[in-house]
Scaffold this active site. Structure first.
Site, PDB file in Angstrom:
ATOM      1  N   ARG A 162       0.648  -1.174   0.176  1.00  0.00           N
ATOM      2  CA  ARG A 162      -0.081   0.006   0.043  1.00  0.00           C
ATOM      3  C   ARG A 162       0.844   1.280   0.009  1.00  0.00           C
ATOM      4  O   ARG A 162       0.639   2.271   0.608  1.00  0.00           O
ATOM      5  CB  ARG A 162      -0.878   0.010   1.023  1.00  0.00           C
ATOM      6  CG  ARG A 162      -1.835  -1.155   1.215  1.00  0.00           C
ATOM      7  CD  ARG A 162      -3.045  -0.869   2.155  1.00  0.00           C
ATOM      8  NE  ARG A 162      -3.827  -1.915   2.513  1.00  0.00           N
ATOM      9  CZ  ARG A 162      -4.234  -2.158   3.571  1.00  0.00           C
ATOM     10  NH1 ARG A 162      -4.228  -1.127   4.869  1.00  0.00           N
ATOM     11  NH2 ARG A 162      -4.967  -3.205   3.796  1.00  0.00           N
ATOM     12  N   ARG A 183      -3.199   6.053  -0.585  1.00  0.00           N
ATOM     13  CA  ARG A 183      -3.371   6.213   0.965  1.00  0.00           C
ATOM     14  C   ARG A 183      -2.637   7.398   1.582  1.00  0.00           C
ATOM     15  O   ARG A 183      -3.227   8.289   2.018  1.00  0.00           O
ATOM     16  CB  ARG A 183      -3.028   4.855   1.720  1.00  0.00           C
ATOM     17  CG  ARG A 183      -4.221   3.856   1.801  1.00  0.00           C
ATOM     18  CD  ARG A 183      -4.156   2.946   0.812  1.00  0.00           C
ATOM     19  NE  ARG A 183      -5.230   1.899   1.012  1.00  0.00           N
ATOM     20  CZ  ARG A 183      -5.302   0.787   0.171  1.00  0.00           C
ATOM     21  NH1 ARG A 183      -4.326   0.466  -0.821  1.00  0.00           N
ATOM     22  NH2 ARG A 183      -6.228  -0.106   0.473  1.00  0.00           N
ATOM     23  N   ARG A 235      -6.193  11.824  -7.247  1.00  0.00           N
ATOM     24  CA  ARG A 235      -7.410  10.925  -7.307  1.00  0.00           C
ATOM     25  C   ARG A 235      -8.774  11.660  -7.226  1.00  0.00           C
ATOM     26  O   ARG A 235      -9.801  11.097  -7.510  1.00  0.00           O
ATOM     27  CB  ARG A 235      -7.309   9.860  -6.214  1.00  0.00           C
ATOM     28  CG  ARG A 235      -6.637   8.624  -6.472  1.00  0.00           C
ATOM     29  CD  ARG A 235      -7.863   7.679  -7.407  1.00  0.00           C
ATOM     30  NE  ARG A 235      -9.035   7.731  -6.764  1.00  0.00           N
ATOM     31  CZ  ARG A 235      -9.616   7.004  -5.690  1.00  0.00           C
ATOM     32  NH1 ARG A 235      -8.745   6.369  -4.980  1.00  0.00           N
ATOM     33  NH2 ARG A 235     -10.902   7.376  -5.393  1.00  0.00           N
ATOM     34  N   ASP A 281      -6.456  -2.906  -8.196  1.00  0.00           N
ATOM     35  CA  ASP A 281      -6.986  -3.640  -6.890  1.00  0.00           C
ATOM     36  C   ASP A 281      -7.124  -4.970  -7.106  1.00  0.00           C
ATOM     37  O   ASP A 281      -7.318  -5.257  -8.050  1.00  0.00           O
ATOM     38  CB  ASP A 281      -8.213  -2.673  -6.345  1.00  0.00           C
ATOM     39  CG  ASP A 281      -8.573  -3.303  -4.995  1.00  0.00           C
ATOM     40  OD1 ASP A 281      -8.122  -2.424  -4.141  1.00  0.00           O
ATOM     41  OD2 ASP A 281      -9.430  -4.087  -4.887  1.00  0.00           O
ATOM     42  N   TYR A 322     -14.919 -11.541  -0.332  1.00  0.00           N
ATOM     43  CA  TYR A 322     -15.740 -10.441  -0.841  1.00  0.00           C
ATOM     44  C   TYR A 322     -16.849 -10.700  -1.656  1.00  0.00           C
ATOM     45  O   TYR A 322     -18.077 -10.113  -1.217  1.00  0.00           O
ATOM     46  CB  TYR A 322     -14.675  -9.301  -1.716  1.00  0.00           C
ATOM     47  CG  TYR A 322     -13.603  -8.903  -0.835  1.00  0.00           C
ATOM     48  CD1 TYR A 322     -13.873  -7.683   0.160  1.00  0.00           C
ATOM     49  CD2 TYR A 322     -12.344  -9.189  -0.887  1.00  0.00           C
ATOM     50  CE1 TYR A 322     -13.079  -7.171   0.884  1.00  0.00           C
ATOM     51  CE2 TYR A 322     -11.386  -8.561   0.013  1.00  0.00           C
ATOM     52  CZ  TYR A 322     -11.619  -7.534   0.702  1.00  0.00           C
ATOM     53  OH  TYR A 322     -10.699  -7.091   1.446  1.00  0.00           O
TER      54      TYR A 322
HETATM   55  O1  1CP Z   1       0.277   0.274  -2.842  1.00  0.00           O
HETATM   56  C1  1CP Z   1      -0.929   0.080  -3.200  1.00  0.00           C
HETATM   57  O2  1CP Z   1      -1.717   0.544  -2.730  1.00  0.00           O
HETATM   58  C2  1CP Z   1      -1.049  -0.441  -4.635  1.00  0.00           C
HETATM   59  C3  1CP Z   1      -2.218  -0.799  -5.058  1.00  0.00           C
HETATM   60  C4  1CP Z   1      -3.143  -1.738  -4.231  1.00  0.00           C
HETATM   61  C5  1CP Z   1      -3.154  -3.000  -3.973  1.00  0.00           C
HETATM   62  C6  1CP Z   1      -1.809  -4.058  -3.818  1.00  0.00           C
HETATM   63  C7  1CP Z   1      -4.726  -1.333  -3.889  1.00  0.00           C
HETATM   64  C8  1CP Z   1      -5.049   0.002  -4.081  1.00  0.00           C
HETATM   65  N1  1CP Z   1      -5.216  -2.596  -3.377  1.00  0.00           N
HETATM   66  C9  1CP Z   1      -4.501  -3.508  -3.248  1.00  0.00           C
HETATM   67  C10 1CP Z   1      -4.833  -4.903  -2.810  1.00  0.00           C
HETATM   68  C11 1CP Z   1      -5.788  -5.340  -2.050  1.00  0.00           C
HETATM   69  N2  1CP Z   1      -6.951  -4.587  -2.145  1.00  0.00           N
HETATM   70  C12 1CP Z   1      -5.897  -5.978  -1.086  1.00  0.00           C
HETATM   71  C13 1CP Z   1      -4.627  -7.011  -0.612  1.00  0.00           C
HETATM   72  C14 1CP Z   1      -3.748  -6.200   0.036  1.00  0.00           C
HETATM   73  C15 1CP Z   1      -3.992  -5.989   1.584  1.00  0.00           C
HETATM   74  O3  1CP Z   1      -4.324  -6.953   2.243  1.00  0.00           O
HETATM   75  O4  1CP Z   1      -3.976  -4.809   1.797  1.00  0.00           O
HETATM   76  C16 1CP Z   1      -7.209  -6.262  -0.417  1.00  0.00           C
HETATM   77  C17 1CP Z   1      -7.761  -6.889   0.697  1.00  0.00           C
HETATM   78  C18 1CP Z   1      -7.803  -5.318  -1.262  1.00  0.00           C
HETATM   79  C19 1CP Z   1      -9.233  -4.952  -0.882  1.00  0.00           C
HETATM   80  C20 1CP Z   1      -9.517  -3.478  -0.700  1.00  0.00           C
HETATM   81  N3  1CP Z   1      -9.484  -2.553  -1.677  1.00  0.00           N
HETATM   82  C21 1CP Z   1      -9.774  -2.628   0.642  1.00  0.00           C
HETATM   83  C22 1CP Z   1      -9.642  -3.757   1.847  1.00  0.00           C
HETATM   84  C23 1CP Z   1     -10.937  -3.607   2.310  1.00  0.00           C
HETATM   85  C24 1CP Z   1     -11.042  -4.580   3.704  1.00  0.00           C
HETATM   86  O5  1CP Z   1     -11.573  -5.877   3.618  1.00  0.00           O
HETATM   87  O6  1CP Z   1     -10.589  -4.448   4.761  1.00  0.00           O
HETATM   88  C25 1CP Z   1      -9.717  -1.554   0.472  1.00  0.00           C
HETATM   89  C26 1CP Z   1      -9.766  -0.349   1.350  1.00  0.00           C
HETATM   90  C27 1CP Z   1      -9.602  -1.289  -0.970  1.00  0.00           C
HETATM   91  C28 1CP Z   1      -9.438   0.005  -1.674  1.00  0.00           C
HETATM   92  C29 1CP Z   1      -8.373   0.537  -2.230  1.00  0.00           C
HETATM   93  N4  1CP Z   1      -7.352  -0.352  -3.164  1.00  0.00           N
HETATM   94  C30 1CP Z   1      -6.373   0.471  -3.200  1.00  0.00           C
HETATM   95  C31 1CP Z   1      -6.316   1.621  -2.621  1.00  0.00           C
HETATM   96  C32 1CP Z   1      -5.418   2.873  -2.810  1.00  0.00           C
HETATM   97  C33 1CP Z   1      -7.554   1.723  -2.040  1.00  0.00           C
HETATM   98  C34 1CP Z   1      -8.292   2.946  -1.234  1.00  0.00           C
HETATM   99  C35 1CP Z   1      -9.218   3.362  -2.327  1.00  0.00           C
HETATM  100  C36 1CP Z   1      -9.054   5.075  -2.017  1.00  0.00           C
HETATM  101  O7  1CP Z   1      -7.996   5.786  -2.034  1.00  0.00           O
HETATM  102  O8  1CP Z   1     -10.183   5.658  -1.838  1.00  0.00           O
END
Ligand code: 1CP
Length: 356
Positions: free
Chosen positions: A34, A38, A47, A83, A158
Site C-alpha cells: 500500500r 493512502r 485521485r 486492486d 468479498y
Molecule cells: O500500494 C498500493 O496500494 C497498490 C495498489 C493496491 C493493492 C496492492 C490497492 C489499491 N489495493 C491493493 C490490494 C488489495 N485490495 C488487497 C490486498 C492487500 C491488503 O491486504 O491490503 C485487499 C484486501 C484489497 C481490497 C481493498 N480495496 C480494501 C480492503 C478492505 C477490507 O476488507 O478491509 C480497500 C480499502 C480497498 C480500496 C483500495 N485499494 C487500493 C487503494 C489505494 C484503496 C483505497 C481507495 C481510496 O483511495 O479511496
C-alpha cells in the site's frame, strides 16, 4: 528522474529480484505494501474526483500513481496501482470501492447458481492494463515493477460476504455446506487471477505478488484441503519459461498466517510474505531454507517515536539475515495516517544498515 534501484542496470538484475531468488544483493531491497495511494498527499490530489475503480482503468493515472512512491521514497520496487477486485469488475461483476470501506458487491454470491453465473474474464478485456504496465516499465528503468492479483480465497470472501468482513463466517459456511460449488468458485477465481497476472508479466512486470490477505482465518487443515490447491493453480496457470512466459519471481502473502507458513511456503512461490506476528528467523524455520521472505515491520510502529522505529527496523533487518534472501516490507499495508517522511527514513535506514 526515477531513482536507480541499488546498483542494477536492469530490473531482472535488481536487488528485489535477486533477493527473491536467494542471490547476493548490494543491499536489502525495500518496498511497502500500500505504498501507492493512502498516505500520499500527491495521490489524494490526483485521485480527487475520480472513482477508485475508474482510476485503476486509466493508464495515465495508473502510471502516475504507481510512480509517486518510487520518486518520493526511493523504494526498490514499484507496485502496480490497481486492486484485487479489478479482474471481477472488468469481467462484469457489479462492484464499487466505497471510500473508507473497501469493495462492496451489489449481488453477493450466496448459492450454487450464483457461482455458475459468475462471468469469466477474457484476456482481451485487459488492454488498459497491458498499456499501463508497458508505460510504467518504460518509465521505471532499472526499478522493477511488481504486478499482483488477489488469491482465490481472499476474493471469494468479498464475493460471498458482499464486502469487507472480520470473521468471514458466511464464507466458511459456504465452504463447508457447498464443497463442490466452493471448489468451482475458487477454480474460476484462480483462472482469472492467473490471466490478470499473465497480462502484467507479458507486458513487462518483473515480479508478481499473490495477496491472500485473509487466509489466516482458516485452520491449517481447511487451508491445505480447500484453498491451497487453488492458490497453487494460480502460480501454475501463470505458466513458465517452457510455455513462453517470462520467469519472474513470485511472492505469496497473507495476514495472520503463522500456522500456515509451511503450507504457504509449499504453494509455488519463491518468496513468502510474513506479517509482524512471527519473527522472520522463526518464519524461516517454519518455511524452510529454500524460500526467501518478505516483511515484516508492524505498520503501527511507523506511528511511534523515531527511536522505536529505528530499533524495530534494526530488529527486522537482523532477523531477516536468517533467510536465503530478505525483502524488507511491512507486515501488512501502510496505514493511511502514516507520515510519508517516516517511510522515506525507513528506506534510507534499511539501505544504510545493509549496504555491502
Ligand atoms: O500500494 C498500493 O496500494 C497498490 C495498489 C493496491 C493493492 C496492492 C490497492 C489499491 N489495493 C491493493 C490490494 C488489495 N485490495 C488487497 C490486498 C492487500 C491488503 O491486504 O491490503 C485487499 C484486501 C484489497 C481490497 C481493498 N480495496 C480494501 C480492503 C478492505 C477490507 O476488507 O478491509 C480497500 C480499502 C480497498 C480500496 C483500495 N485499494 C487500493 C487503494 C489505494 C484503496 C483505497 C481507495 C481510496 O483511495 O479511496
Amino acid at each position: 528522474m526515477t531513482p536507480v534501484a541499488g546498483s542494477a542496470t536492469t530490473p531482472a538484475d535488481s536487488d528485489l529480484v535477486r533477493a527473491a531468488r536467494g542471490l547476493p544483493v548490494s543491499r536489502t531491497p525495500v518496498w511497502f505494501m500500500r505504498q501507492a495511494g493512502r498516505s500520499l498527499p500527491e495521490y489524494r490530489e490526483l485521485r480527487a474526483g475520480t472513482k477508485m475503480l475508474d482510476s485503476c482503468q486509466d493508464p495515465d493515472l495508473v502510471t502516475e500513481i504507481t510512480l509517486q512512491p518510487v520518486r518520493r521514497h526511493g523504494v526498490d520496487a514499484a507496485i502496480l496501482f490497481s486492486d484485487i477486485v479489478l479482474p471481477l469488475v472488468v469481467a462484469g461483476v457489479d462492484i464499487e470501492i466505497k471510500p473508507g470501506i473497501g469493495p462492496v458487491i451489489a449481488s453477493p454470491v450466496r448459492s450454487v447458481a450464483d457461482v455458475d453465473a459468475l462471468p469469466d474474464l477474457e484476456p482481451g478485456q485487459l488492454d488498459f492494463l497491458a498499456t499501463a504496465v508497458g508505460r510504467l516499465v518504460g518509465e521505471l528503468g532499472a526499478t522493477p515493477l511488481i504486478g499482483f492479483a488477489g488469491a482465490p480465497f481472499t476474493l471469494a470472501t468479498y464475493l460471498i460476504e458482499g464486502g469487507p468482513s472480520k470473521e468471514h463466517a458466511r464464507t466458511k459456511a459456504f465452504m463447508y455446506a457447498e464443497p463442490e460449488a466452493w471448489s468451482r468458485l475458487l477454480g474460476k477465481l484462480a483462472v482469472s487471477a492467473a490471466t490478470f497476472l499473465r497480462t502484467q508479466v507479458d507486458a513487462g512486470a518483473s515480479a508478481v505478488q499473490l495477496f491472500d490477505s485473509w487466509a489466516g482465518v482458516l485452520s491449517a487443515v481447511d487451508y491445505a484441503e480447500r484453498v491451497l490447491p487453488h492458490s497453487r493453480a494460480v502460480f501454475d496457470g501463470l505458466g513458465n519459461r517452457e510455455q513462453g512466459v517470462r520467469d519472474v519471481p513470485r511472492i505469496h502473502f497473507g495476514v495472520a498466517t503463522g500456522e500456515l507458513l509451511p503450507l504457504i511456503g509449499d504453494a509455488g512461490a519463491d518468496v513468502v510474505g510474513v506479517d509482524w506476528r512471527v519473527p522472520l528467523d522463526e518464519a524461516v524455520r517454519r518455511i524452510g531454507p529454500s524460500r526467501s521472505v518478505q516483511g515484516n515491520l508492524d505498520p503501527a510502529v511507523l506511528l511511534a517515536d523515531r527511536d522505536t522505529v529505528e530499533r524495530e527496523v534494526r530488529r527486522v533487518v537482523d532477523q531477516g539475515r536468517a533467510a536465503r534472501g530478505h525483502i524488507f516490507n511491512l507486515g501488512h499495508g501502510v496505514l493511511p495516517e502514516t507520515d510519508p517522511d517516516v517511510l522515506t527514513r525507513v528506506v534510507e535506514l534499511v539501505h544504510e544498515l545493509t549496504s555491502r
